[in-house]
Design a protein around this motif. Sequence first.
Motif, short mmCIF file in Angstrom:
data_model
loop_
_atom_site.label_atom_id
_atom_site.label_comp_id
_atom_site.label_asym_id
_atom_site.label_seq_id
_atom_site.Cartn_x
_atom_site.Cartn_y
_atom_site.Cartn_z
N PHE A 53 -1.32 -8.38 1.00
CA PHE A 53 -0.37 -8.61 -0.19
C PHE A 53 0.88 -8.63 0.36
N SER A 54 1.71 -9.57 -0.28
CA SER A 54 3.19 -9.87 0.11
C SER A 54 4.05 -9.85 -1.23
N CYS A 55 4.97 -9.68 -0.98
CA CYS A 55 6.01 -9.73 -2.15
C CYS A 55 7.53 -9.63 -1.41
N ARG A 92 13.58 -7.78 0.34
CA ARG A 92 13.11 -7.72 1.66
C ARG A 92 11.48 -8.01 1.28
N THR A 93 10.97 -8.80 2.21
CA THR A 93 9.69 -9.16 2.15
C THR A 93 8.62 -8.00 2.78
N ILE A 94 7.62 -7.58 1.92
CA ILE A 94 6.72 -6.41 2.29
C ILE A 94 5.57 -7.23 2.04
N THR A 95 4.69 -6.66 3.44
CA THR A 95 3.26 -6.83 3.39
C THR A 95 2.39 -5.73 3.35
N SER A 96 1.27 -5.83 2.80
CA SER A 96 0.42 -4.60 2.90
C SER A 96 -0.95 -4.94 2.82
N ASP A 97 -2.04 -4.23 3.05
CA ASP A 97 -3.40 -4.57 2.98
C ASP A 97 -3.65 -4.12 1.41
N ARG A 98 -3.00 -3.70 0.72
CA ARG A 98 -3.40 -3.31 -0.67
C ARG A 98 -2.16 -3.84 -1.58
N PRO A 99 -2.26 -3.55 -2.81
CA PRO A 99 -1.26 -3.93 -3.68
C PRO A 99 0.18 -3.02 -3.49
N ILE A 100 1.27 -3.60 -3.56
CA ILE A 100 2.49 -2.92 -3.07
C ILE A 100 3.15 -2.14 -4.18
N ALA A 101 3.30 -0.99 -4.09
CA ALA A 101 3.59 -0.06 -5.08
C ALA A 101 5.05 -0.43 -5.46
N ARG A 143 1.73 -11.80 -4.13
CA ARG A 143 0.61 -12.82 -3.70
C ARG A 143 -0.25 -12.21 -2.76
N GLU A 144 -1.48 -12.21 -3.22
CA GLU A 144 -2.70 -11.75 -1.98
C GLU A 144 -2.99 -13.12 -1.26
#
Length: 219
Positions: free
Chosen positions: A36-38, A44-53, A61-62
């Motif tokens: 997941f990225s936003c 700031r561009t944040i990525t995670s393996d789950r939806p970002i709080a 975007r997944e």
Amino acid sequence: MRLAILVAGLPLALGCAASAVQAQPAQPPTNAPGIFSCVDAYGRTITSDRPIADCLDREQRELTPSGTVRRRLEPSYTAKEQAEREERARQAQIAAAKQTDERRRERALLMRYPNDATHERDRAEALGQIDAVIQSARKRQGELADERKKIDAELEFYRNDISRAPPALRRQVEESTQSLGVQNRFIGEQEEEKRRVNQRFDDERTRLRQLWAPEVTRK
């Protein structure tokens, strides 16, 4: 002899097949977990393996492991935010409808008045109709004034003291006063209507000059 040759070549064929399999890049399974990225409120561009709080209020975007977009997650809103969002959308629709209606009125205005002469002709006709009504009302006003002079002449016999006049004469005085008042108010209303009509035509002419301008430019 032929069988021996086939058996002898079997290990070589198996080895080539194994090498071919090893040379192919590994393909991720289609159900592999996404990334997941936003971009948050601070850019700031944040990525995670789950939806970002931190990005619940904006689109996320997944991505697949290969980096392509698998799906887009719409922002999540509170009840208040959703109500405000719907109200903004409603106001935007009202504004768009108002603009469409305005454009429709402008087209109708141009069709009715393609030039200044047609517009002024309609103004003169509208004002002429009101003037005819006022003229008729003033004529009736004059008749009522003449009738009142006769009533006042009779009232002089009683020294203009209405309390000493007979009931029939007092009734005539009251009716005359009311009729003259009604006629005066009616004429005043028609004069006010003339002002409104003139103002409407003035406003239309101001707008029409803007609408006529492109036509003149094209010519």
